[in-house]
Design a protein around this motif. Structure first.
Motif, short mmCIF file in Angstrom:
data_model
loop_
_atom_site.label_atom_id
_atom_site.label_comp_id
_atom_site.label_asym_id
_atom_site.label_seq_id
_atom_site.Cartn_x
_atom_site.Cartn_y
_atom_site.Cartn_z
N LEU A 65 0.86 -1.19 0.00
CA LEU A 65 0.00 0.00 0.00
C LEU A 65 0.89 1.23 0.00
CD1 LEU A 65 -0.13 1.60 3.00
CD2 LEU A 65 -1.36 -0.47 3.62
N HIS A 66 0.36 2.29 -0.60
CA HIS A 66 1.04 3.59 -0.64
C HIS A 66 -0.02 4.65 -0.36
CE1 HIS A 66 4.68 1.82 -2.54
NE2 HIS A 66 3.79 0.97 -3.00
N ALA A 111 -3.65 0.43 -3.13
CA ALA A 111 -3.28 -0.88 -2.62
C ALA A 111 -3.28 -1.89 -3.75
CB ALA A 111 -4.25 -1.32 -1.52
N SER A 112 -2.35 -2.83 -3.66
CA SER A 112 -2.27 -3.91 -4.63
C SER A 112 -2.37 -5.24 -3.89
CB SER A 112 -0.95 -3.83 -5.40
OG SER A 112 -0.88 -4.86 -6.37
N CYS A 113 -3.17 -6.15 -4.43
CA CYS A 113 -3.38 -7.46 -3.83
C CYS A 113 -2.98 -8.54 -4.82
CB CYS A 113 -4.84 -7.64 -3.43
SG CYS A 113 -5.44 -6.41 -2.25
N GLN A 114 -2.59 -9.69 -4.30
CA GLN A 114 -2.08 -10.75 -5.15
C GLN A 114 -2.57 -12.10 -4.66
OE1 GLN A 114 2.13 -11.46 -4.75
NE2 GLN A 114 2.32 -12.58 -6.68
N SER A 240 2.04 12.67 10.34
CA SER A 240 2.42 11.79 9.23
C SER A 240 2.07 12.47 7.90
CB SER A 240 1.67 10.46 9.33
OG SER A 240 1.93 9.84 10.57
N LEU A 241 2.96 12.34 6.93
CA LEU A 241 2.73 12.87 5.59
C LEU A 241 2.34 11.76 4.60
CD1 LEU A 241 5.68 15.40 5.27
CD2 LEU A 241 3.24 15.96 5.42
N ASP A 242 3.13 10.70 4.58
CA ASP A 242 2.83 9.58 3.71
C ASP A 242 3.22 8.29 4.40
OD1 ASP A 242 5.60 9.54 3.52
OD2 ASP A 242 5.66 10.29 1.48
N HIS A 243 2.82 7.18 3.81
CA HIS A 243 3.00 5.88 4.47
C HIS A 243 3.00 4.81 3.39
CE1 HIS A 243 2.88 3.80 8.39
NE2 HIS A 243 2.21 2.84 7.78
N ALA A 244 3.97 3.92 3.45
CA ALA A 244 4.04 2.81 2.49
C ALA A 244 4.36 1.53 3.24
CB ALA A 244 5.10 3.08 1.43
N MET A 245 3.73 0.44 2.83
CA MET A 245 3.94 -0.86 3.47
C MET A 245 4.00 -1.95 2.40
SD MET A 245 1.34 -0.58 6.76
CE MET A 245 2.11 -1.95 7.65
N TRP A 246 4.84 -2.96 2.67
CA TRP A 246 4.92 -4.14 1.82
C TRP A 246 4.76 -5.36 2.72
CZ3 TRP A 246 7.75 0.22 1.44
CH2 TRP A 246 7.76 0.88 0.20
N PHE A 247 3.83 -6.21 2.38
CA PHE A 247 3.51 -7.40 3.19
C PHE A 247 4.15 -8.61 2.51
CE2 PHE A 247 0.12 -4.24 3.48
CZ PHE A 247 0.17 -3.96 4.84
N HIS A 248 5.15 -9.18 3.16
CA HIS A 248 5.97 -10.21 2.54
C HIS A 248 5.51 -11.63 2.85
CE1 HIS A 248 8.57 -6.82 1.85
NE2 HIS A 248 8.88 -6.70 3.12
N ARG A 249 5.24 -11.90 4.12
CA ARG A 249 4.96 -13.27 4.55
C ARG A 249 3.80 -13.27 5.53
NH1 ARG A 249 10.30 -12.47 3.89
NH2 ARG A 249 11.42 -14.00 2.58
#
Length: 298
Positions: A65-66, A111-114, A240-249
């Motif tokens: 997500l960004h 957001a991107s889902c897979q 907070s200005l911006d926020h990014a997360m990557w969900f690996h496992r």
């Protein structure tokens, strides 16, 4: 901490993330009183991700997500989340969410889902940290530093805001370190104050709960590098200005997670925080980056 009170707090947090569906791609969420007079950023990020996931085909989970925080949210008013279905591919689904209050956008998320698939595997090792059970709870920690807060009600407001989440600092937090410059790094262990079982125990909820918590402490490392205690002691103002997360496992938000955080830079009234969330058995579950406003009052 009183078990009945924490169970009620966790139930309230889960209700907060259980958005009302107004139309096919429009959702409405409430807010809770924050420790500052605006909606907590982690709340609006988590709710926006919930809204996005409600429109995603079954079996696809968020992998990134960004987001941008555009305006302070009003905790006394509902938030409307509008979802745009950007793309549904064979493996990936993309959604865009705009959060609106009083007719104005306050937050924007992509957001991107897979769908799960096998692939190459490697990760950084988990850093050393003491066991969470050896560290003080918020209820034990905050009264020790009550004399430092600019407002005597801050400790109780902080405790109430964190009743649903057991969050334990590995070292002294910024509000206990004002005036002492330290390495631009901090660690906390966290988990929900109670197990997530039954119909509400699904991977998407665990991801949204981690999103909620991820905004609580990420800029602490910026403050530590400059010997600043933060808004609680009144020596900086920030948001907070911006926020990014990557969900690996895969991970569970009701089991201990180590949030390892650092700040590579601060400049121009802004500070950058980077975080890695590990499961207790050492798997890198999530990566996080956030930039925030960090200003010294004049």
């Amino acid at each position: 901490m009183n078990e009945d009170r924490t169970a009620t707090a966790l139930a309230s947090l889960l209700d907060l993330l259980d958005l009302e569906r107004v139309e096919r791609d429009i959702f409405r969420g409430g807010s809770v009183q924050s420790v500052v007079p605006r909606v907590f950023g982690g709340q609006v990020a988590a709710q926006a991700l919930v809204a996005a996931c409600r429109t995603v085909p079954e079996g696809r989970l968020p992998h990134s997500l960004h987001a941008y925080f555009l305006r302070p949210g009003d905790p006394g008013a509902p938030i409307v989340y509008t979802v745009d279905r950007i793309r549904d591919g064979r493996s990936f689904t993309t959604r865009r969410v705009v959060a609106v209050q009083h007719g104005q956008p306050i937050f924007h998320l992509s957001a991107s889902c897979q769908a799960y698939e096998e692939g190459l595997e490697h990760q950084e090792p988990m850093p050393a940290a003491p066991d969470p059970e050896t560290l003080p709870t918020a209820e034990e920690l905050l009264p020790r530093y009550a004399h430092l807060f600019h407002d005597p009600e801050v400790p109780q407001r902080l405790l109430k805001a964190r009743e649903a989440v057991d969050l334990r600092y590995v070292e002294a937090p910024p509000f206990a370190s004002a005036g002492e410059q330290r390495e631009a790094r901090s660690q906390v262990w966290f988990r929900t104050n109670g197990k997530l079982d039954g119909v509400r125990d699904d991977p998407t909820l665990h991801i949204c709960l981690a999103t909620y918590v991820s905004d609580m402490t990420l800029l602490d490392s910026v403050l530590l590098a400059h010997g600043r205690g933060g808004w609680a002691v009144g020596d900086v103002v920030g948001a907070s200005l911006d926020h990014a997360m990557w969900f690996h496992r895969p991970f569970r938000a009701d089991e201990w997670l180590l949030y390892d955080q650092e700040s590579p830079t601060a400049q121009g009234g802004r500070g950058l925080g980077k975080g890695r969330i590990f499961t207790r058995d050492g798997r890198l579950a999530v990566s996080v980056i956030q930039e925030g406003v960090i200003r010294v009052p004049r």
